[in-house]
Design a protein around this motif. Structure first.
Motif, PDB file in Angstrom:
ATOM      1  N   ARG A  40       0.835  -1.194   0.000  1.00 36.86           N
ATOM      2  CA  ARG A  40       0.000   0.000   0.000  1.00 36.86           C
ATOM      3  C   ARG A  40       0.880   1.259   0.000  1.00 36.86           C
ATOM      4  O   ARG A  40       1.803   1.376   0.787  1.00 36.86           O
ATOM      5  N   ALA A  41       0.564   2.184  -0.858  1.00 29.44           N
ATOM      6  CA  ALA A  41       1.199   3.504  -0.961  1.00 29.44           C
ATOM      7  C   ALA A  41       2.554   3.486  -1.642  1.00 29.44           C
ATOM      8  O   ALA A  41       3.188   4.523  -1.761  1.00 29.44           O
ATOM      9  N   GLU A  42       3.034   2.340  -2.129  1.00 27.91           N
ATOM     10  CA  GLU A  42       4.298   2.313  -2.859  1.00 27.91           C
ATOM     11  C   GLU A  42       4.066   2.815  -4.281  1.00 27.91           C
ATOM     12  O   GLU A  42       3.546   2.104  -5.138  1.00 27.91           O
ATOM     13  N   ALA A  43       4.459   4.062  -4.518  1.00 24.37           N
ATOM     14  CA  ALA A  43       4.224   4.674  -5.827  1.00 24.37           C
ATOM     15  C   ALA A  43       5.229   4.209  -6.864  1.00 24.37           C
ATOM     16  O   ALA A  43       4.925   4.180  -8.062  1.00 24.37           O
ATOM     17  N   ASN A  44       6.438   3.849  -6.441  1.00 25.18           N
ATOM     18  CA  ASN A  44       7.498   3.398  -7.356  1.00 25.18           C
ATOM     19  C   ASN A  44       8.033   2.065  -6.860  1.00 25.18           C
ATOM     20  O   ASN A  44       9.144   1.982  -6.342  1.00 25.18           O
ATOM     21  N   PHE A  45       7.233   1.038  -7.040  1.00 20.53           N
ATOM     22  CA  PHE A  45       7.572  -0.282  -6.507  1.00 20.53           C
ATOM     23  C   PHE A  45       8.750  -0.926  -7.235  1.00 20.53           C
ATOM     24  O   PHE A  45       9.688  -1.417  -6.617  1.00 20.53           O
ATOM     25  N   TYR A  46       8.716  -0.914  -8.552  1.00 22.14           N
ATOM     26  CA  TYR A  46       9.741  -1.599  -9.343  1.00 22.14           C
ATOM     27  C   TYR A  46      10.041  -0.764 -10.581  1.00 22.14           C
ATOM     28  O   TYR A  46       9.672  -1.119 -11.688  1.00 22.14           O
ATOM     29  N   PRO A  47      10.724   0.366 -10.406  1.00 23.34           N
ATOM     30  CA  PRO A  47      10.945   1.292 -11.523  1.00 23.34           C
ATOM     31  C   PRO A  47      11.936   0.749 -12.554  1.00 23.34           C
ATOM     32  O   PRO A  47      12.760  -0.108 -12.265  1.00 23.34           O
ATOM     33  N   SER A  48      11.843   1.286 -13.766  1.00 26.88           N
ATOM     34  CA  SER A  48      12.773   0.933 -14.838  1.00 26.88           C
ATOM     35  C   SER A  48      14.066   1.723 -14.685  1.00 26.88           C
ATOM     36  O   SER A  48      14.093   2.789 -14.065  1.00 26.88           O
ATOM     37  N   GLN A 121      10.830   9.471  -0.139  1.00 31.96           N
ATOM     38  CA  GLN A 121      10.132  10.354  -1.078  1.00 31.96           C
ATOM     39  C   GLN A 121      10.066   9.715  -2.461  1.00 31.96           C
ATOM     40  O   GLN A 121       9.027   9.753  -3.138  1.00 31.96           O
ATOM     41  N   ARG A 122      11.177   9.105  -2.902  1.00 34.08           N
ATOM     42  CA  ARG A 122      11.185   8.464  -4.216  1.00 34.08           C
ATOM     43  C   ARG A 122      10.269   7.258  -4.255  1.00 34.08           C
ATOM     44  O   ARG A 122       9.602   7.001  -5.264  1.00 34.08           O
ATOM     45  N   LEU A 123      10.223   6.492  -3.178  1.00 38.45           N
ATOM     46  CA  LEU A 123       9.433   5.259  -3.145  1.00 38.45           C
ATOM     47  C   LEU A 123       7.949   5.520  -2.944  1.00 38.45           C
ATOM     48  O   LEU A 123       7.096   4.940  -3.621  1.00 38.45           O
ATOM     49  N   MET A 124       7.620   6.412  -2.000  1.00 42.32           N
ATOM     50  CA  MET A 124       6.224   6.647  -1.630  1.00 42.32           C
ATOM     51  C   MET A 124       5.626   7.939  -2.196  1.00 42.32           C
ATOM     52  O   MET A 124       4.422   8.156  -2.091  1.00 42.32           O
ATOM     53  N   ALA A 125       6.504   8.815  -2.734  1.00 39.90           N
ATOM     54  CA  ALA A 125       6.066  10.128  -3.219  1.00 39.90           C
ATOM     55  C   ALA A 125       5.485  10.973  -2.085  1.00 39.90           C
ATOM     56  O   ALA A 125       4.612  11.815  -2.311  1.00 39.90           O
ATOM     57  N   THR A 131       5.964  14.650   7.069  1.00 42.15           N
ATOM     58  CA  THR A 131       4.642  14.053   7.254  1.00 42.15           C
ATOM     59  C   THR A 131       4.481  13.510   8.669  1.00 42.15           C
ATOM     60  O   THR A 131       3.444  13.715   9.318  1.00 42.15           O
ATOM     61  N   PHE A 132       5.518  12.806   9.154  1.00 39.82           N
ATOM     62  CA  PHE A 132       5.435  12.245  10.502  1.00 39.82           C
ATOM     63  C   PHE A 132       5.294  13.339  11.560  1.00 39.82           C
ATOM     64  O   PHE A 132       4.438  13.266  12.441  1.00 39.82           O
ATOM     65  N   LEU A 133       6.132  14.380  11.458  1.00 43.05           N
ATOM     66  CA  LEU A 133       6.091  15.451  12.457  1.00 43.05           C
ATOM     67  C   LEU A 133       4.786  16.235  12.379  1.00 43.05           C
ATOM     68  O   LEU A 133       4.240  16.646  13.407  1.00 43.05           O
ATOM     69  N   ALA A 134       4.278  16.429  11.163  1.00 41.76           N
ATOM     70  CA  ALA A 134       3.008  17.141  11.010  1.00 41.76           C
ATOM     71  C   ALA A 134       1.870  16.364  11.658  1.00 41.76           C
ATOM     72  O   ALA A 134       1.015  16.945  12.349  1.00 41.76           O
TER      73      ALA A 134
END
Length: 245
Positions: A40-48, A121-125, A131-134
Motif C-alpha cells: 500500500r502507498a508504494e508509488a514506485n515499486f519496481y521502476p525501470s 520520497q522516491r518510493l512513496m512520493a 509528514t510524521f512530524l506534522a
C-alpha cells in the motif's frame, strides 16, 4: 485494463515482467510462487532503469558512489548518484531481499538521514520526516489527554515528562515528551529505545551503538536536562531484512 497491462508486459515493463515465469528462479517456476507486488502507498515499486542505462552501467555508478561517500562535503554528488541508481537499488531489494548488513555494505549512503528521507520520497512520493512530524503535532493534544488520563504507577512515571511538556515552548522538546509519554503509556521503558548520555560519555555511546539492533541515542552536555536540545542524535539499526514477502 487487463489488455493494457498485457501490452505493457509485452513491451518489457519491469513491474509486470518481474512475476513472469522466465524471471523466476528454477525452484519457484509456478504462477503463484513468490508473487512480488507493491504494498500500500508504494508509488514506485519496481521502476525501470533510466533511459540508456543497463545493469552494468548502474553497477559502475554504485562503485563510484562508494568512493564519493568517502569524500568530505560531497553531499550534492552523493544525492545525484543516489537518485540515479534508485531503480537499480529497488530491483535489488525486490529480487534478492538482502539482509540489512549486506545492503548497508553495498549502499552505505542510504543510511544517512538525508538519504533515508530522499529514498522514502522516491518510493512513496511522500516526504517522510515532514509528514510524521506534522501528524504528530496534529494529534499531540489528543495523545496528551489520553496519556494524562492514565493513573497509578504509570502516571507517576510520566509526571516529569508531562511537567516538562507544560513548561517548555520548544517544539522539538515537546515532541520528544509526547513520544516518551506514549512509550511509557504503552507499558514500555523509554530506556530500551532511547539511550541518554552526557558529553563526557559519548565514546561509550558509540560503542554501545554498534551492539544494539535498534536504538536512538541522545547525547547532551554535562548538566543539561530534558528542557535543552540535545548536542547529538544517533540511531542504530542492523541485521534486519529488506523483505518483500
Amino acid at each position: 485494463m487487463g489488455n493494457h497491462r498485457t501490452l505493457l508486459k509485452s513491451q518489457g515493463c519491469p513491474e509486470l515482467s518481474v512475476n513472469s515465469l522466465k524471471s523466476k528462479a528454477s525452484i519457484s517456476v509456478s504462477p503463484a510462487a513468490k508473487i512480488k507486488k507493491p504494498r500500500r502507498a508504494e508509488a514506485n515499486f519496481y521502476p525501470s532503469f533510466p533511459l540508456g542505462e543497463t545493469q552494468e552501467s548502474m553497477e559502475k555508478e554504485r562503485i563510484e558512489l562508494l568512493a564519493a561517500i568517502k569524500r568530505r562535503n560531497n553531499d550534492r554528488v552523493i544525492a545525484e548518484k543516489m537518485a540515479r541508481t534508485f531503480a537499480y537499488r529497488r530491483q535489488e531489494v525486490v529480487n534478492e531481499e538482502p539482509g540489512i548488513g549486506d545492503f548497508k555494505d553495498r549502499w552505505p549512503a542510504l543510511f544517512q538521514q538525508k538519504e533515508i528521507n530522499a529514498e522514502f520520497q522516491r518510493l512513496m512520493a511522500v516526504p517522510l520526516e515532514q509528514t510524521f512530524l506534522a501528524q504528530l503535532d496534529r494529534h499531540s493534544n489528543q495523545l496528551i489527554k489520553v496519556i494524562q488520563a492514565k493513573g497509578g504507577a504509570t502516571c507517576a512515571k510520566m509526571a516529569g515528562i508531562m511537567r516538562t511538556y507544560d513548561e517548555v515552548e520548544d517544539i522539538g522538546i515537546r515532541r520528544e515528551c509526547v513520544l516518551k509519554g506514549l512509550i511509557t503509556f504503552l507499558g514500555e521503558d523509554t530506556k530500551d529505545l532511547i539511550k541518554k548520555y552526557c558529553g563526557s560519555s559519548g565514546d561509550d555511546a558509540q560503542m554501545e551503538l554498534k551492539q544494539l539492533t535498534m536504538a536512538v541515542f541522545v547525547i547532551r552536555k554535562e548538566g543539561e536536562g530534558l528542557k535543552e536540545p540535545p548536542e547529538t542524535l544517533a540511531s542504530s539499526l542492523r541485521e534486519w531484512r529488506c523483505c518483500r514477502t
